[in-house]
Design a protein around this motif. Structure first.
Motif, PDB file in Angstrom:
ATOM      1  N   LEU A 231       0.821  -1.204   0.000  1.00 23.66           N
ATOM      2  CA  LEU A 231       0.000   0.000   0.000  1.00 23.66           C
ATOM      3  C   LEU A 231       0.859   1.259   0.000  1.00 23.66           C
ATOM      4  N   GLU A 232       1.919   1.261   0.783  1.00 19.42           N
ATOM      5  CA  GLU A 232       2.797   2.427   0.836  1.00 19.42           C
ATOM      6  C   GLU A 232       3.413   2.705  -0.532  1.00 19.42           C
ATOM      7  N   ALA A 233       3.864   1.629  -1.200  1.00 17.92           N
ATOM      8  CA  ALA A 233       4.456   1.793  -2.523  1.00 17.92           C
ATOM      9  C   ALA A 233       3.416   2.302  -3.520  1.00 17.92           C
ATOM     10  N   ALA A 234       2.203   1.741  -3.444  1.00 15.60           N
ATOM     11  CA  ALA A 234       1.152   2.121  -4.392  1.00 15.60           C
ATOM     12  C   ALA A 234       0.757   3.577  -4.233  1.00 15.60           C
ATOM     13  N   ILE A 235       0.622   4.022  -3.003  1.00 14.57           N
ATOM     14  CA  ILE A 235       0.226   5.412  -2.768  1.00 14.57           C
ATOM     15  C   ILE A 235       1.296   6.366  -3.293  1.00 14.57           C
ATOM     16  N   ASN A 236       2.536   5.885  -3.335  1.00 15.68           N
ATOM     17  CA  ASN A 236       3.633   6.682  -3.884  1.00 15.68           C
ATOM     18  C   ASN A 236       3.850   6.434  -5.376  1.00 15.68           C
ATOM     19  N   GLY A 237       2.903   5.726  -6.003  1.00 16.07           N
ATOM     20  CA  GLY A 237       2.936   5.575  -7.446  1.00 16.07           C
ATOM     21  C   GLY A 237       3.578   4.310  -7.980  1.00 16.07           C
ATOM     22  N   ASP A 238       4.065   3.433  -7.091  1.00 11.50           N
ATOM     23  CA  ASP A 238       4.705   2.187  -7.530  1.00 11.50           C
ATOM     24  C   ASP A 238       3.760   1.019  -7.241  1.00 11.50           C
ATOM     25  N   PHE A 239       3.155   0.464  -8.286  1.00  9.62           N
ATOM     26  CA  PHE A 239       2.182  -0.618  -8.106  1.00  9.62           C
ATOM     27  C   PHE A 239       2.789  -2.001  -8.320  1.00  9.62           C
ATOM     28  N   THR A 240       4.077  -2.053  -8.595  1.00  7.31           N
ATOM     29  CA  THR A 240       4.712  -3.359  -8.837  1.00  7.31           C
ATOM     30  C   THR A 240       4.708  -4.220  -7.586  1.00  7.31           C
ATOM     31  N   VAL A 241       4.885  -3.623  -6.419  1.00 10.15           N
ATOM     32  CA  VAL A 241       4.919  -4.390  -5.162  1.00 10.15           C
ATOM     33  C   VAL A 241       3.567  -5.046  -4.920  1.00 10.15           C
ATOM     34  N   MET A 242       2.491  -4.312  -5.168  1.00 13.53           N
ATOM     35  CA  MET A 242       1.150  -4.855  -4.965  1.00 13.53           C
ATOM     36  C   MET A 242       0.839  -5.947  -5.981  1.00 13.53           C
ATOM     37  N   HIS A 243       1.246  -5.760  -7.231  1.00  6.43           N
ATOM     38  CA  HIS A 243       0.976  -6.776  -8.250  1.00  6.43           C
ATOM     39  C   HIS A 243       1.713  -8.076  -7.940  1.00  6.43           C
ATOM     40  N   ARG A 244       2.951  -7.967  -7.442  1.00  7.94           N
ATOM     41  CA  ARG A 244       3.686  -9.185  -7.049  1.00  7.94           C
ATOM     42  C   ARG A 244       2.982  -9.879  -5.893  1.00  7.94           C
ATOM     43  N   LEU A 245       2.548  -9.085  -4.916  1.00  6.93           N
ATOM     44  CA  LEU A 245       1.844  -9.655  -3.768  1.00  6.93           C
ATOM     45  C   LEU A 245       0.558 -10.345  -4.203  1.00  6.93           C
ATOM     46  N   LEU A 246      -0.215  -9.698  -5.049  1.00  2.00           N
ATOM     47  CA  LEU A 246      -1.471 -10.286  -5.526  1.00  2.00           C
ATOM     48  C   LEU A 246      -1.226 -11.585  -6.286  1.00  2.00           C
ATOM     49  N   ASP A 247      -0.156 -11.627  -7.077  1.00  3.05           N
ATOM     50  CA  ASP A 247       0.161 -12.834  -7.830  1.00  3.05           C
ATOM     51  C   ASP A 247       0.482 -13.997  -6.891  1.00  3.05           C
ATOM     52  N   VAL A 248       1.262 -13.729  -5.862  1.00  8.12           N
ATOM     53  CA  VAL A 248       1.618 -14.774  -4.888  1.00  8.12           C
ATOM     54  C   VAL A 248       0.384 -15.231  -4.117  1.00  8.12           C
ATOM     55  N   LEU A 249      -0.465 -14.280  -3.713  1.00  8.78           N
ATOM     56  CA  LEU A 249      -1.649 -14.608  -2.933  1.00  8.78           C
ATOM     57  C   LEU A 249      -2.709 -15.345  -3.735  1.00  8.78           C
TER      58      LEU A 249
END
Length: 485
Positions: free
Chosen positions: A437-455
């Protein structure tokens, strides 16, 4: 205007008495942009994913345009919030309509964060980006874990700020649900409507969710029993993966049996039945260990609303309701025990099983063991890598467990497969969610996409999940969640 998207909307909720809703349109936003989109869910709904991600689709997801066939409305409901009954309603959400899928299923399409409604109670009707992304992550993780849940189709940023403690980027979530009928909806009917209103709601609910019991001799009693069954199954599934809802008010318990409203929810790391994450749950009412009895309490409130329909004689109606609700602990246990046995590779029944499970949980609590990783260690025989390495009382338990496995005809390989299928390799651990969430709010959505893929593949047990099994760095500050959604 939006036929190319594939909308196939109906509005059966509008057939209910007007007291249950207010027709209302979303408030347009300045500069909508698509943040995240659920292509597989769009396909299931019979929607054109490509067009939905175009300007036309984004406009709908932001509330700037209304899809063909939609009749936007805000639903009215009540709810016991931390034990106190209040008149509530959709304060920042609007139901666009019900999408009929290619297979004939019916799903609510709701915009969350779409502006003020008649039920906003002084709020601004908006939502901030972080909580909407949080709901997207957790609801999709729950779906992958096989737990009934509302789902997230898209999050659109609004280009506008919402003010909470500080100014935050605004967003609108498109939520998909079997329906948004809640225990609180029935409380609204019972306390603020007429018996005719209540009957209309009950009959609508039966037709929508439980058509197989429409012809039962006492279909309203059957409704109570079926809702209890679904909730017993749901809460057991929560407990089995260490999920803590955080705000189990009656307005957050669906009649369909889906998990709804991912506000201060979180997954437990260290096993402790007293675990609470919600910043507002100061007394631990909705702690992990309290979720089954709170579910029973909520269902008792549901039963109270049905009293005029259960029997024309008040005393007999109360007696029917009480005797029915008393069965909930047994229903819950009948779901929880087989689930726990599967986590330990047990196919058969033995008198010792409950004690074996309870003793393990007690050891986990005593030694502050991680809930998910303990079961993973048992699954893959890596106990030496846990806090239980060399602990005599745990080794005694381990010998008992091995002896119990030896009493069943199924092979150890079969037991191992059973455990793999019931012990997730990954859960949305709190520190990983916050990181995304912190990365996404700062404009980087790659961290969330990796997390979603693993989950999305919690039972795959593959190497790229290993990093997500690691525990957070020790902190003196307890993890806290807030009612941002």
């Amino acid at each position: 205007m939006t036929t190319s998207i594939g909308w196939n909307l109906e509005n059966s909720y509008t057939t209910l008495p007007d007291t249950f809703f207010t027709r209302y349109k979303p408030t347009p936003v300045r500069s909508p942009q698509l943040v995240i989109f659920n292509e597989s869910l769009a396909s299931t709904l019979g929607l054109n994913a490509q067009v939905l991600q175009s300007e036309e689709g984004i406009s709908v997801g932001a509330g700037n345009s209304i899809p063909e066939g939609a009749e936007p409305l805000a639903q009215a409901y009540a709810g016991h919030q931390f034990g106190h009954l209040n008149k509530l309603g959709d304060g920042r959400a609007l139901l666009l309509g019900e999408q009929i899928t290619p297979t004939g299923e019916r799903f609510d399409i709701q915009l969350k964060g779409s502006g003020r409604t008649p039920y906003s109670r002084g709020g601004d009707g908006r939502a901030s980006l972080g909580p909407m992304l949080r709901e997207y992550i957790i609801s999709e993780a729950m779906y992958a874990l096989g737990i009934p849940t509302t789902r997230s189709l898209a999050v659109v940023s609004t280009g506008e700020s919402v003010v909470r403690e500080t100014a935050l980027p605004g967003a609108v979530l498109t939520r998909v649900a079997a329906s948004h009928i809640r225990v609180g909806t029935f409380q609204y009917a019972a306390h603020l409507g007429t018996v005719e209103d209540l009957k209309a709601l009950a009959d609508y609910t039966l037709k929508r969710h439980y058509p197989e019991i429409l012809d039962d001799e006492n279909r309203y009693l059957s409704l109570l029993k079926e809702v209890m069954k679904r909730q017993a199954s749901l809460i057991a599934k929560w407990q089995l993966v260490g999920f803590i809802h955080g705000v189990m008010n009656t307005d957050n318990m669906t009649i369909s049996g889906e998990t709804i409203d991912y506000g201060p929810c979180a997954f437990m790391d260290t096993y402790d039945p007293a675990t609470v994450f919600s910043s507002i749950d100061r007394e631990g009412r909705y702690a992990y260990g309290n979720q089954p009895p709170i579910a029973a309490w909520n269902l008792a409130r549901f039963a109270e609303t049905l009293l005029p329909l259960l029997h024309e004689n008040q005393e007999q109606a109360v007696e029917i309701a009480q005797s029915t609700i008393e069965e909930f602990p047994n229903l819950y246990y009948a779901n929880w025990l087989p689930g726990m046995k599967a986590k330990l590779g047990l196919f058969t029944e033995e008198d010792e099983d409950k004690a074996l499970i309870d003793d393990l949980l007690n050891l986990m609590q005593k030694h502050k063991a991680d809930y998910t990783n303990t079961f993973l260690a048992l699954t893959f025989d890596t106990v030496k890598e846990t806090v239980f390495s060399g602990v005599p009382e745990f080794m005694d338990w381990y010998k008992r467990w091995q002896a119990r496995l030896g009493k069943q005809e199924e092979s150890k390989e079969s037991a191992h497969e059973l455990m793999k299928n019931h012990n997730p390799a990954v859960i949305p651990r709190n520190h990983r969610v916050e990181e995304a969430l912190e990365a996404a709010i700062n404009g980087d959505f790659t961290v969330m996409h990796r997390l979603l893929d693993v989950l999305s593949k919690p039972f795959a047990h593959v190497p790229d999940q290993t990093e997500y099994c690691k525990l957070p760095v020790d902190s003196n500050r307890p993890y806290r969640t807030y009612c941002g959604t």
